[in-house]
Design an enzyme around this catalytic site. Structure first.
Site, PDB file in Angstrom:
ATOM      1  N   GLY A  27      52.405  50.880  43.189  1.00 28.55           N
ATOM      2  CA  GLY A  27      51.045  50.700  42.673  1.00 28.55           C
ATOM      3  C   GLY A  27      51.144  50.122  41.280  1.00 28.55           C
ATOM      4  N   ARG A  76      40.746  42.267  35.967  1.00 28.59           N
ATOM      5  CA  ARG A  76      40.476  43.407  35.077  1.00 28.59           C
ATOM      6  C   ARG A  76      39.200  43.203  34.265  1.00 28.59           C
ATOM      7  NH1 ARG A  76      46.966  43.961  33.942  1.00 28.59           N
ATOM      8  NH2 ARG A  76      47.347  45.065  35.912  1.00 28.59           N
ATOM      9  N   GLY A 136      20.879  68.074  33.857  1.00 30.49           N
ATOM     10  CA  GLY A 136      20.996  69.497  34.202  1.00 30.49           C
ATOM     11  C   GLY A 136      21.208  69.687  35.694  1.00 30.49           C
ATOM     12  N   GLU A 142      43.144  48.078  39.848  1.00 30.48           N
ATOM     13  CA  GLU A 142      43.502  46.845  39.105  1.00 30.48           C
ATOM     14  C   GLU A 142      44.222  47.172  37.793  1.00 30.48           C
ATOM     15  OE1 GLU A 142      40.925  43.509  39.376  1.00 30.48           O
ATOM     16  OE2 GLU A 142      40.031  44.240  41.249  1.00 30.48           O
TER      17      GLU A 142
HETATM   18  N1  COS Z   1      50.682  36.725  33.163  1.00 25.97           N
HETATM   19  C1  COS Z   1      51.755  35.986  33.520  1.00 25.97           C
HETATM   20  N2  COS Z   1      52.964  36.524  33.735  1.00 25.97           N
HETATM   21  C2  COS Z   1      53.096  37.865  33.574  1.00 25.97           C
HETATM   22  C3  COS Z   1      52.022  38.677  33.202  1.00 25.97           C
HETATM   23  C4  COS Z   1      50.774  38.044  32.990  1.00 25.97           C
HETATM   24  N3  COS Z   1      49.688  38.750  32.666  1.00 25.97           N
HETATM   25  N4  COS Z   1      52.459  39.966  33.123  1.00 25.97           N
HETATM   26  C5  COS Z   1      53.767  39.935  33.434  1.00 25.97           C
HETATM   27  N5  COS Z   1      54.136  38.666  33.718  1.00 25.97           N
HETATM   28  C6  COS Z   1      55.473  38.179  34.071  1.00 25.97           C
HETATM   29  C7  COS Z   1      56.452  38.426  32.950  1.00 25.97           C
HETATM   30  O1  COS Z   1      56.417  37.374  32.009  1.00 25.97           O
HETATM   31  C8  COS Z   1      57.757  38.490  33.693  1.00 25.97           C
HETATM   32  O2  COS Z   1      58.222  37.190  33.996  1.00 25.97           O
HETATM   33  P1  COS Z   1      59.571  36.590  33.302  1.00 25.97           P
HETATM   34  O3  COS Z   1      60.676  37.528  33.699  1.00 25.97           O
HETATM   35  O4  COS Z   1      59.676  35.224  33.894  1.00 25.97           O
HETATM   36  O5  COS Z   1      59.292  36.595  31.834  1.00 25.97           O
HETATM   37  C9  COS Z   1      57.374  39.134  35.017  1.00 25.97           C
HETATM   38  O6  COS Z   1      55.972  38.910  35.171  1.00 25.97           O
HETATM   39  C10 COS Z   1      57.659  40.596  35.073  1.00 25.97           C
HETATM   40  O7  COS Z   1      57.013  41.205  33.982  1.00 25.97           O
HETATM   41  P2  COS Z   1      57.542  42.511  33.304  1.00 25.97           P
HETATM   42  O8  COS Z   1      58.995  42.439  33.048  1.00 25.97           O
HETATM   43  O9  COS Z   1      56.637  42.800  32.154  1.00 25.97           O
HETATM   44  O10 COS Z   1      57.311  43.560  34.497  1.00 25.97           O
HETATM   45  P3  COS Z   1      57.241  45.118  34.504  1.00 25.97           P
HETATM   46  O11 COS Z   1      57.915  45.591  35.731  1.00 25.97           O
HETATM   47  O12 COS Z   1      57.652  45.699  33.187  1.00 25.97           O
HETATM   48  O13 COS Z   1      55.684  45.398  34.764  1.00 25.97           O
HETATM   49  C11 COS Z   1      53.374  45.581  34.312  1.00 25.97           C
HETATM   50  C12 COS Z   1      54.665  44.883  34.007  1.00 25.97           C
HETATM   51  C13 COS Z   1      53.500  47.103  34.185  1.00 25.97           C
HETATM   52  C14 COS Z   1      52.358  45.093  33.307  1.00 25.97           C
HETATM   53  C15 COS Z   1      52.937  45.178  35.742  1.00 25.97           C
HETATM   54  O14 COS Z   1      53.823  45.701  36.707  1.00 25.97           O
HETATM   55  C16 COS Z   1      51.545  45.646  36.120  1.00 25.97           C
HETATM   56  O15 COS Z   1      50.550  45.065  35.703  1.00 25.97           O
HETATM   57  N6  COS Z   1      51.464  46.705  36.930  1.00 25.97           N
HETATM   58  C17 COS Z   1      50.173  47.161  37.430  1.00 25.97           C
HETATM   59  C18 COS Z   1      49.815  46.447  38.672  1.00 25.97           C
HETATM   60  C19 COS Z   1      48.447  46.785  39.083  1.00 25.97           C
HETATM   61  O16 COS Z   1      47.484  46.422  38.422  1.00 25.97           O
HETATM   62  N7  COS Z   1      48.347  47.493  40.219  1.00 25.97           N
HETATM   63  C20 COS Z   1      47.089  47.768  40.764  1.00 25.97           C
HETATM   64  C21 COS Z   1      47.071  47.144  42.088  1.00 25.97           C
HETATM   65  S1  COS Z   1      45.805  46.030  42.356  1.00 25.97           S
HETATM   66  S2  COS Z   1      44.287  47.213  42.786  1.00 25.97           S
END
Ligand code: COS
Length: 380
Positions: free
Chosen positions: A131, A243, A339, A363
């Site tokens: 998730g 978002r 209430g 999201e």
């Molecule tokens: N736009 C473009 N690229 C993005 C980005 C964005 N907003 N956010 C992350 N990326 C890219 C990063 O740049 C990275 O690419 P590079 O390795 O080429 O630089 C890649 O995606 C992975 O990013 P990162 O290393 O930051 O990944 P993490 O595993 O640390 O996770 C979060 C980042 C936590 C922000 C992400 O997993 C997330 O948003 N999780 C929530 C997902 C969500 O909203 N779930 C709900 C389901 S939909 S109802």
């Protein structure tokens, strides 16, 4: 800086407000109780151009800006957040994703029907074990030359049963980590694609949330969005805009509850006067009004950032984090002001309180928004 809305934005606001009053308010309580999807209302929203608000008219969209979209989302969400989430997913995840990253062929085949509201779309990222940790995709899309073979399960998918077009995120090459993930367009009815059970939810009960099961589903390679390995970035970029939509939904839930509480406080009497004359109530209303106005500014700022092609990862995350918190706090206070009446369904505020909670979860949870915000402010 002028904070007033243009004539056009005011007209969209009025149109969405009228629609919510005339079409969404009737039976909103029953739809919530019976977990009934607002199918007729969503059809009409499509006819009025609310299902592809930001899409270019050449693909059957309304060609509006993101500010128009959040204004409409606020108004619809004041009355029925179950209907507004359908609008949000279709507009900011599915239509936006396809219009921005899809091929011309994909746009002609899918976007034109999604933007007109002829069909509804779903965005499929979450899994039983992925998730927040979205890179840990267990669903696989194995490359077989001219097609992929898709296997796995997706969870908590909005429009799960009602959608016809599904954007599915899946792992093609595990060794490449997030760079081995792809986004595929899957159609309802493809062999091996099954809709799982419907979730029985706390809030947004009129929306249609299901798990999805893929058993050796053959998806043509022409249905991949973007280059090989672009799927995770596609999800992140699309969700960043999604978002903003959910932030607007949270804002609408808060504002809807506040408007009901304000009206009630001027009608209900206690200790010989309307309860709004008691400072205990008046101060609650003052806090609610201030928080909602602050949330609205964050939501509008994120929308305008997107319209001006500025980076909106940070402003969208802040808008969602704050507006969803305000939705939770405001709806709880709206119930309190009502209430005993607040605790029964006829007064609507208990539903809004239940609906508010999901805005802190889907999201990207509030904790995920804090990751996005803190990384953004710490990176320089
Ligand atoms: N736009 C473009 N690229 C993005 C980005 C964005 N907003 N956010 C992350 N990326 C890219 C990063 O740049 C990275 O690419 P590079 O390795 O080429 O630089 C890649 O995606 C992975 O990013 P990162 O290393 O930051 O990944 P993490 O595993 O640390 O996770 C979060 C980042 C936590 C922000 C992400 O997993 C997330 O948003 N999780 C929530 C997902 C969500 O909203 N779930 C709900 C389901 S939909 S109802």
């Amino acid at each position: 800086m002028d904070f007033s809305l243009s004539e056009e934005h005011l007209m969209i606001q009025q149109a969405a407000r009228d629609f919510a009053q005339q079409e969404l308010l009737p039976e909103v309580i029953e739809r919530d109780e019976e977990q009934r999807f607002p199918i007729e209302q969503v059809k009409k929203l499509g006819e009025l151009g609310f299902m592809g608000m930001m899409v270019d008219p050449k693909y059957n969209g309304s060609g509006m800006d993101t500010l128009s979209y959040v204004i409409a989302m606020e108004e619809l969400s004041k009355i029925d957040a179950s209907a507004s989430v359908v609008v949000s997913v279709n507009n900011s995840l599915v239509c936006y994703g396809l219009e921005t990253y899809g091929t011309e062929e994909q746009k002609q085949k899918y976007l034109t029907r999604l933007a007109s509201g002829e069909v509804i779309g779903a965005f499929c990222l979450s899994e039983p074990e992925a998730g927040s940790d979205a890179t840990s995709q267990k669903t696989t899309a194995i490359d077989k030359g001219d097609h992929y073979i898709l296997n796995g399960t997706k969870n908590w998918i909005t429009n799960g049963n009602t959608a016809e077009v599904y954007l599915v995120i899946a792992q093609t090459d595990r060794e490449k980590g997030h760079k081995g993930i792809n986004a595929l367009i899957v159609e309802k009815g493809m062999e091996g694609f099954e809709i799982g059970p419907k979730e029985n939810k706390l809030g947004i009960r009129g929306s249609d949330t299901h798990s999805l099961i893929f058993n050796d589903v053959k998806v043509p390679k022409t249905n991949r969005i973007g280059a090989d390995g672009f799927g995770f970035k596609f999800a992140m970029k699309t969700l960043a805009g999604g978002r903003i939509g959910i932030a607007a939904q949270a804002l609408g839930i808060a504002a809807g509850a506040y408007e009901l509480a304000l009206k009630y406080s001027k009608e209900r009497k206690a200790f010989g006067t309307e309860i709004s004359n008691h400072q205990a109530i008046a101060f609650k209303l003052a806090d609610m009004h201030t928080q909602i106005e602050a949330a609205r500014h964050l939501v509008y700022k994120a929308a305008v950032d997107k319209d001006n092609d500025h980076n909106y990862d940070l402003s969208g995350a802040m808008a969602k984090l704050y507006a969803s918190q305000v939705a939770m706090e405001t709806t709880v206070e709206a119930v309190q002001i009502h209430g005993g009446n607040g605790f029964v369904k006829d007064y609507h505020v208990e539903r809004l309180m239940r609906d508010a909670k999901i805005t802190q979860i889907y999201e990207g949870t509030s904790e995920i928004q804090k990751i996005v915000i803190s990384r953004s402010i710490l990176k320089d």
